[in-house]
Design a protein around this motif. Structure first.
Motif, PDB file in Angstrom:
ATOM      1  N   TRP A  96       1.045  -0.938   0.420  1.00 54.41           N
ATOM      2  CA  TRP A  96       0.288  -0.055  -0.175  1.00 54.41           C
ATOM      3  C   TRP A  96       0.739   1.052  -0.174  1.00 54.41           C
ATOM      4  N   SER A  97       1.826   1.344  -0.768  1.00 56.65           N
ATOM      5  CA  SER A  97       2.698   2.387  -0.921  1.00 56.65           C
ATOM      6  C   SER A  97       3.146   2.629  -2.533  1.00 56.65           C
ATOM      7  N   PHE A  98       3.971   3.458  -2.648  1.00 59.77           N
ATOM      8  CA  PHE A  98       4.371   3.544  -4.556  1.00 59.77           C
ATOM      9  C   PHE A  98       5.815   2.905  -4.098  1.00 59.77           C
ATOM     10  N   PRO A  99       5.900   1.696  -5.458  1.00 53.74           N
ATOM     11  CA  PRO A  99       7.102   1.630  -5.439  1.00 53.74           C
ATOM     12  C   PRO A  99       7.943   2.175  -5.897  1.00 53.74           C
ATOM     13  N   ASP A 100       9.460   1.557  -6.045  1.00 51.83           N
ATOM     14  CA  ASP A 100      10.448   2.488  -5.790  1.00 51.83           C
ATOM     15  C   ASP A 100      11.106   2.515  -7.329  1.00 51.83           C
ATOM     16  N   PHE A 101      10.135   2.279  -7.908  1.00 51.86           N
ATOM     17  CA  PHE A 101      10.164   2.874 -10.174  1.00 51.86           C
ATOM     18  C   PHE A 101       9.639   3.714 -10.228  1.00 51.86           C
ATOM     19  N   ILE A 102       8.900   3.738  -9.422  1.00 51.51           N
ATOM     20  CA  ILE A 102       7.807   5.349  -9.800  1.00 51.51           C
ATOM     21  C   ILE A 102       7.852   6.909  -9.473  1.00 51.51           C
ATOM     22  N   ASP A 103       8.209   7.532 -10.703  1.00 58.97           N
ATOM     23  CA  ASP A 103       8.088   9.270 -10.681  1.00 58.97           C
ATOM     24  C   ASP A 103       7.474   9.360  -9.520  1.00 58.97           C
ATOM     25  N   GLN A 104       7.593  10.010  -8.714  1.00 57.18           N
ATOM     26  CA  GLN A 104       6.596  10.780  -7.495  1.00 57.18           C
ATOM     27  C   GLN A 104       5.851  11.763  -8.432  1.00 57.18           C
ATOM     28  N   ASP A 105       7.108  12.904  -8.631  1.00 58.21           N
ATOM     29  CA  ASP A 105       7.067  13.844  -9.023  1.00 58.21           C
ATOM     30  C   ASP A 105       5.886  13.974 -10.236  1.00 58.21           C
ATOM     31  N   LYS A 106       6.062  12.487 -11.253  1.00 56.25           N
ATOM     32  CA  LYS A 106       4.986  12.517 -12.134  1.00 56.25           C
ATOM     33  C   LYS A 106       3.598  12.262 -12.252  1.00 56.25           C
ATOM     34  N   ALA A 107       4.029  11.452 -10.690  1.00 54.05           N
ATOM     35  CA  ALA A 107       2.502  10.705 -10.416  1.00 54.05           C
ATOM     36  C   ALA A 107       1.795  12.091 -10.256  1.00 54.05           C
ATOM     37  N   ALA A 108       2.300  13.122  -9.160  1.00 53.74           N
ATOM     38  CA  ALA A 108       1.865  14.137  -8.314  1.00 53.74           C
ATOM     39  C   ALA A 108       1.745  15.025  -9.592  1.00 53.74           C
ATOM     40  N   ALA A 109       1.791  15.440 -10.719  1.00 58.17           N
ATOM     41  CA  ALA A 109       1.714  15.909 -11.836  1.00 58.17           C
ATOM     42  C   ALA A 109       0.202  15.898 -12.008  1.00 58.17           C
ATOM     43  N   VAL A 110      -0.245  13.917 -12.575  1.00 58.45           N
ATOM     44  CA  VAL A 110      -1.154  13.354 -13.161  1.00 58.45           C
ATOM     45  C   VAL A 110      -1.605  14.345 -12.920  1.00 58.45           C
ATOM     46  N   ARG A 111      -1.896  13.462 -11.055  1.00 58.58           N
ATOM     47  CA  ARG A 111      -3.065  13.916 -10.351  1.00 58.58           C
ATOM     48  C   ARG A 111      -3.668  15.563 -10.634  1.00 58.58           C
ATOM     49  N   GLU A 112      -2.851  16.273 -10.269  1.00 54.13           N
ATOM     50  CA  GLU A 112      -2.940  17.251 -10.917  1.00 54.13           C
ATOM     51  C   GLU A 112      -3.956  17.791 -11.867  1.00 54.13           C
ATOM     52  N   GLU A 113      -3.573  17.177 -12.589  1.00 57.69           N
ATOM     53  CA  GLU A 113      -4.047  17.379 -14.298  1.00 57.69           C
ATOM     54  C   GLU A 113      -5.498  16.664 -13.884  1.00 57.69           C
ATOM     55  N   MET A 114      -5.515  15.607 -13.804  1.00 59.38           N
ATOM     56  CA  MET A 114      -7.297  14.809 -13.331  1.00 59.38           C
ATOM     57  C   MET A 114      -7.815  15.916 -12.296  1.00 59.38           C
ATOM     58  N   LYS A 115      -7.814  16.800 -11.704  1.00 55.30           N
ATOM     59  CA  LYS A 115      -7.911  16.993 -11.076  1.00 55.30           C
ATOM     60  C   LYS A 115      -9.106  18.028 -11.316  1.00 55.30           C
ATOM     61  N   GLU A 116      -8.378  19.023 -12.487  1.00 57.43           N
ATOM     62  CA  GLU A 116      -8.867  19.756 -13.003  1.00 57.43           C
ATOM     63  C   GLU A 116      -9.727  19.494 -14.356  1.00 57.43           C
ATOM     64  N   LYS A 117      -9.411  18.426 -14.599  1.00 55.73           N
ATOM     65  CA  LYS A 117      -9.854  17.668 -15.858  1.00 55.73           C
ATOM     66  C   LYS A 117     -11.202  16.299 -14.917  1.00 55.73           C
ATOM     67  N   LYS A 118     -11.382  16.926 -13.711  1.00 56.26           N
ATOM     68  CA  LYS A 118     -12.352  16.175 -12.608  1.00 56.26           C
ATOM     69  C   LYS A 118     -12.952  14.957 -13.019  1.00 56.26           C
ATOM     70  N   ILE A 119     -11.913  14.453 -13.083  1.00 56.21           N
ATOM     71  CA  ILE A 119     -12.007  12.893 -13.779  1.00 56.21           C
ATOM     72  C   ILE A 119     -12.248  12.482 -11.550  1.00 56.21           C
ATOM     73  N   ILE A 120     -12.946  11.860 -11.702  1.00 55.91           N
ATOM     74  CA  ILE A 120     -13.954  11.128 -10.097  1.00 55.91           C
ATOM     75  C   ILE A 120     -12.129   9.677  -9.724  1.00 55.91           C
ATOM     76  N   TYR A 121     -11.891  10.274  -8.527  1.00 50.66           N
ATOM     77  CA  TYR A 121     -10.881   9.840  -7.951  1.00 50.66           C
ATOM     78  C   TYR A 121      -9.799  10.294  -8.569  1.00 50.66           C
ATOM     79  N   GLY A 122      -9.539  11.001  -9.491  1.00 50.25           N
ATOM     80  CA  GLY A 122      -8.438  11.690 -10.302  1.00 50.25           C
ATOM     81  C   GLY A 122      -7.379  12.340  -9.300  1.00 50.25           C
ATOM     82  N   ASP A 123      -7.528  12.898  -8.683  1.00 50.63           N
ATOM     83  CA  ASP A 123      -6.547  13.497  -7.751  1.00 50.63           C
ATOM     84  C   ASP A 123      -6.068  12.660  -6.350  1.00 50.63           C
ATOM     85  N   SER A 124      -6.952  11.755  -5.962  1.00 48.11           N
ATOM     86  CA  SER A 124      -7.183  10.689  -4.338  1.00 48.11           C
ATOM     87  C   SER A 124      -5.788   9.689  -5.012  1.00 48.11           C
ATOM     88  N   ILE A 125      -4.682   9.506  -4.112  1.00 48.73           N
ATOM     89  CA  ILE A 125      -4.195   8.797  -3.920  1.00 48.73           C
ATOM     90  C   ILE A 125      -3.786   7.595  -3.641  1.00 48.73           C
TER      91      ILE A 125
END
Ligand code: GDP
Ligand code: MN
Length: 348
Positions: A96-125
């Motif tokens: 229940w955590s980010f695997p080490d191969f995940i780029d945290q900044d890239k993942a955060a940017a996606v959440r921000e983008e999905m939040k703006e697009k109002k995609i359901i649960y798009g900004d949820s970790i």
């Protein structure tokens, strides 16, 4: 003169009437629920319905999993409601955590983008951890290793008809590995590269792809693209040994490494469905028409009045989603050469 009336005693005392228990062997099976402490009252409603309609006759166990510790109230209330044994497990942090191969900044940017697009649960970790956990880990939790079959139950679901037979035994006797009650199209925005990741997997592991599969349910162009059809995974009765097989685990690991659980918002429903569609034989997937079910916002209410009367159903057939344009269940019938139930044209 009239003698004073005494209050009638009802037979409704704890031990007066023991529930009718079905005879016959029990399967090695459990209910499984992923939940937070705050889900207590919503999951209690679900448990009550599952018990009333099915489990009071069978007394199967119930495993509860959580990324946090369950509190006393959650344990007490759910234990009192379940007729089988209850078990409570904490999910290990690695699952229940980010695997080490995940780029945290890239993942955060996606959440921000999905939040703006109002995609359901798009900004949820947490929703992403949940989807990844349900996709790749719940069946490997130590508490689940004891079992061969599972039935997944979520908070606030409803069951509308009696289930008078052992669904797990039905699965085993009929060589079924996975089942569903509702199917639909996934939101494209949550899975733009999922099919590319699947193709990547099938190219590197052709040995895991079964010949008589359900590609026709998943794709309209013989596998070139995904049509977004999936079985809704908030209800599942399935075989845990299949999920723990090398084929499924290779599949999950391949998808996981492509990063889409975090760089997009892949749901466990399309992930499970594609696996079942490609790595199980067509006839190993079962549609439970007789399990009438609701999870917001969709209902499966069996087509055919006699079935509903026989099973004491309380769903409104007009609410049935199956023959609606946004359901994939017609396609499932076609792919499997099944005849649609009587009256399906009327009840839509
Ligand atoms: P939805 O059905 O897609 O809207 O998602 P839900 O909110 O129903 O979540 C799916 C399942 O995961 C339910 O059984 C929830 O109780 C559970 N769940 C969701 N988020 C979390 C979380 O952060 N922690 C835990 N322990 N369970 C969660
Ligand atoms: Mn839900």
């Amino acid at each position: 003169s009239t003698s004073p009336k005494t209050a009638p005693t009802t037979p409704n005392t704890q031990n007066e009437l023991s529930p009718a228990t079905a005879s016959g062997d029990r399967m090695n099976a459990t209910f499984v629920t992923l939940a937070r402490n705050s889900d207590l009252w919503e999951i209690s409603r679900s448990i009550r319905q599952v018990e009333d309609r099915f489990n009071r006759k069978f007394n199967y166990d119930w495993v509860f999993l959580n990324d946090d510790d369950f509190d006393d109230e959650f344990v007490k209330v759910t234990t009192s409601l379940v007729s089988g044994k209850t078990k409570y497990g904490k999910i290990p942090t690695e699952h229940w955590s980010f695997p080490d191969f995940i780029d945290q900044d890239k993942a955060a940017a996606v959440r921000e983008e999905m939040k703006e697009k109002k995609i359901i649960y798009g900004d949820s970790i947490s929703y992403r951890h949940m989807c990844r956990y349900e996709s790749g880990f719940f069946f490997r939790h130590p508490l689940m290793l004891d079992y061969e079959w599972y039935w997944r139950v979520e908070p606030s679901i409803e069951l509308f008809c009696d289930i008078n037979y052992d669904t797990f035994k039905f699965m085993a006797d009929n060589k079924k590995k996975y089942s569903f009650v509702l199917s639909l199209y996934e939101y494209v925005e949550t899975i733009p590269t999922l099919w590319d990741a699947v193709k990547n997997f099938t190219a590197s592991h052709p040995e895991h792809i079964v010949k008589d599969n359900s590609m026709g349910f998943l794709s309209d162009d013989n596998g070139e693209s995904y049509n977004h059809c999936h079985f809704w995974s908030n209800f599942e009765i399935g075989n845990l040994d299949w999920l723990r097989s090398k084929a499924y685990v290779d599949y999950f690991e391949s998808l996981d490494h492509s990063g889409g659980f975090f760089y997009e918002r892949w749901g466990d429903a399309p992930v499970h469905s594609i696996a079942a569609g490609l790595m199980l034989q067509k006839d190993e997937i079962h549609f439970f028409n007789d399990i009438a079910y609701y999870h917001v916002p969709f209902t499966h209410c069996p087509t055919g009045q006699q079935t509903r009367l026989d099973l004491k159903c309380h769903c409104n057939p007009k609410d049935n989603f199956d023959w609606n344009g946004y359901s994939c269940t017609s396609r499932f019938y076609e792919v499997n050469g099944m005849t649609k139930p009587e009256g399906y044209e009327k009840e839509q």
